[in-house]
Scaffold this active site. Structure first.
Site, PDB file in Angstrom:
ATOM      1  N   ASP A  12       0.800  -1.233   0.000  1.00  0.00           N
ATOM      2  CA  ASP A  12       0.000   0.000   0.000  1.00  0.00           C
ATOM      3  C   ASP A  12       0.835   1.287   0.000  1.00  0.00           C
ATOM      4  OD1 ASP A  12      -1.962  -1.888   0.123  1.00  0.00           O
ATOM      5  OD2 ASP A  12      -2.856  -1.216   1.999  1.00  0.00           O
ATOM      6  N   ASP A  50      -4.429  -0.844  -1.920  1.00  0.00           N
ATOM      7  CA  ASP A  50      -5.740  -0.743  -1.300  1.00  0.00           C
ATOM      8  C   ASP A  50      -6.641  -0.142  -2.387  1.00  0.00           C
ATOM      9  OD1 ASP A  50      -6.827  -1.320   1.305  1.00  0.00           O
ATOM     10  OD2 ASP A  50      -7.076   0.830   1.662  1.00  0.00           O
ATOM     11  N   HIS A  52     -10.589   0.554  -3.105  1.00  0.00           N
ATOM     12  CA  HIS A  52     -11.986   0.504  -2.657  1.00  0.00           C
ATOM     13  C   HIS A  52     -12.954   1.160  -3.636  1.00  0.00           C
ATOM     14  CE1 HIS A  52     -10.450  -0.741   1.214  1.00  0.00           C
ATOM     15  NE2 HIS A  52      -9.888   0.414   1.486  1.00  0.00           N
ATOM     16  N   HIS A  85     -10.721   6.803   1.345  1.00  0.00           N
ATOM     17  CA  HIS A  85      -9.334   6.696   0.865  1.00  0.00           C
ATOM     18  C   HIS A  85      -9.227   5.623  -0.211  1.00  0.00           C
ATOM     19  CE1 HIS A  85      -9.722   3.430   3.777  1.00  0.00           C
ATOM     20  NE2 HIS A  85      -8.766   2.813   3.109  1.00  0.00           N
ATOM     21  N   LYS A 110      -6.782  -5.020  -3.258  1.00  0.00           N
ATOM     22  CA  LYS A 110      -7.581  -5.593  -2.166  1.00  0.00           C
ATOM     23  C   LYS A 110      -8.542  -4.555  -1.616  1.00  0.00           C
ATOM     24  CE  LYS A 110      -3.969  -4.427   1.080  1.00  0.00           C
ATOM     25  NZ  LYS A 110      -4.737  -3.359   1.752  1.00  0.00           N
ATOM     26  N   CYS A 155      -2.327  -2.948   7.491  1.00  0.00           N
ATOM     27  CA  CYS A 155      -2.173  -3.834   6.329  1.00  0.00           C
ATOM     28  C   CYS A 155      -0.874  -4.644   6.346  1.00  0.00           C
ATOM     29  CB  CYS A 155      -2.330  -3.033   5.048  1.00  0.00           C
ATOM     30  SG  CYS A 155      -4.044  -2.471   4.854  1.00  0.00           S
TER      31      CYS A 155
HETATM   32  C1  VGL Z   1      -4.910   0.517   5.568  1.00  0.00           C
HETATM   33  C2  VGL Z   1      -6.567   1.317   6.916  1.00  0.00           C
HETATM   34  C3  VGL Z   1      -7.476   1.218   5.890  1.00  0.00           C
HETATM   35  C4  VGL Z   1      -3.461   0.137   5.435  1.00  0.00           C
HETATM   36  C5  VGL Z   1      -5.805   0.399   4.532  1.00  0.00           C
HETATM   37  O1  VGL Z   1      -2.941   0.122   4.291  1.00  0.00           O
HETATM   38  O2  VGL Z   1      -2.822  -0.140   6.468  1.00  0.00           O
HETATM   39  N1  VGL Z   1      -5.300   0.951   6.762  1.00  0.00           N
HETATM   40  N2  VGL Z   1      -7.090   0.754   4.700  1.00  0.00           N
HETATM   41 ZN    ZN Z   2      -8.448   0.767   3.084  1.00  0.00          ZN
END
Ligand code: VGL
Ligand code: ZN
Length: 211
Positions: A12, A50, A52, A85, A110, A155
């Site tokens: 990420d 990440d 979404h 995000h 993901k 993550c």
């Molecule tokens: C993450 C919170 C929400 C991360 C991703 O990459 O750690 N944390 N989505």
């Molecule tokens: Zn996330």
């Protein structure tokens, strides 16, 4: 160069987790040069993003009256509600342009199911739905997964724990990662990681070939 048994999993490294981003991780950008150096020593590098949909269940904005960083009980368990995000295709979801890993073989996206979050690169938060990464790594002959990136306590930790659960050796490179640290989440994560047999190392040890 690391053997074919090893993979470097870069988690990420996206603008929304960098300073100024929607879910900024303090000093998150400092890991970019560190992971670039590490990546030179691995023939097998995999990235995660990440990723979404705008209506994602983990976004506080999608729950009337809820604020970011509150928790909420969902059908699969407790969920932290985050600022919006890493929306699919947005600039915030893009990988940091300073990443220098042209030889990365795969990108696992993901958190793409609207009703389930996925901190882990292996298994979604319902703890049932696989991303496919376990099978991919097994078929590639990987035995050991080196995890780093953002964020250490979400993550990166969940991915390292699931790598162990899938039967891989798992190593978390601490100084190539940065944490969100919400309500003691970083200390809790390390407790779980060490109990699960995840090895805690620094990038210098990996670069020297000692870990
Ligand atoms: C993450 C919170 C929400 C991360 C991703 O990459 O750690 N944390 N989505
Ligand atoms: Zn996330």
């Amino acid at each position: 160069m690391r053997s074919a048994d090893d993979v470097l999993l870069l988690i990420d490294l996206q603008y929304d987790f960098m300073p100024g981003g929607a879910l900024a991780v303090a000093h998150g950008d400092e890991v970019v040069p560190v992971v670039n150096r590490l990546a030179q020593g691995f023939s097998h590098v995999v990235l995660t993003q990440d990723w979404h949909p705008a209506q994602h269940v983990s976004f506080a904005a999608n729950h009337a009256g809820r604020q970011p960083f509150e928790t909420m009980t969902l059908p699969y368990g407790e969920q932290v509600l985050w600022p919006t995000h890493c929306v699919q295709g947005s600039e915030g979801a893009a990988l940091h342009s300073g990443l220098d890993v042209p030889h990365a073989r795969a990108i696992i996206r993901k958190g793409h199911h609207a009703d389930v979050d996925s901190y882990s690169a292996f298994l979604e938060a319902d703890r049932k739905t696989p991303t496919g990464l376990t099978g991919y790594l097994r078929e590639a002959g990987v035995k050991r997964v080196y995890c780093c990136g953002l964020a250490t306590d979400y993550c990166v930790a969940w991915s390292a724990l699931d790598a162990r659960a899938a039967g891989f050796e798992a190593v978390l490179i601490e100084d190539a990662s940065r944490a969100i640290d919400l309500n003691g989440s970083l200390a809790a994560a390390w407790e779980q990681l060490l109990a699960a047999g995840v090895t805690r190392v620094q990038s210098a040890e990996v670069l020297r070939g000692l870990s």
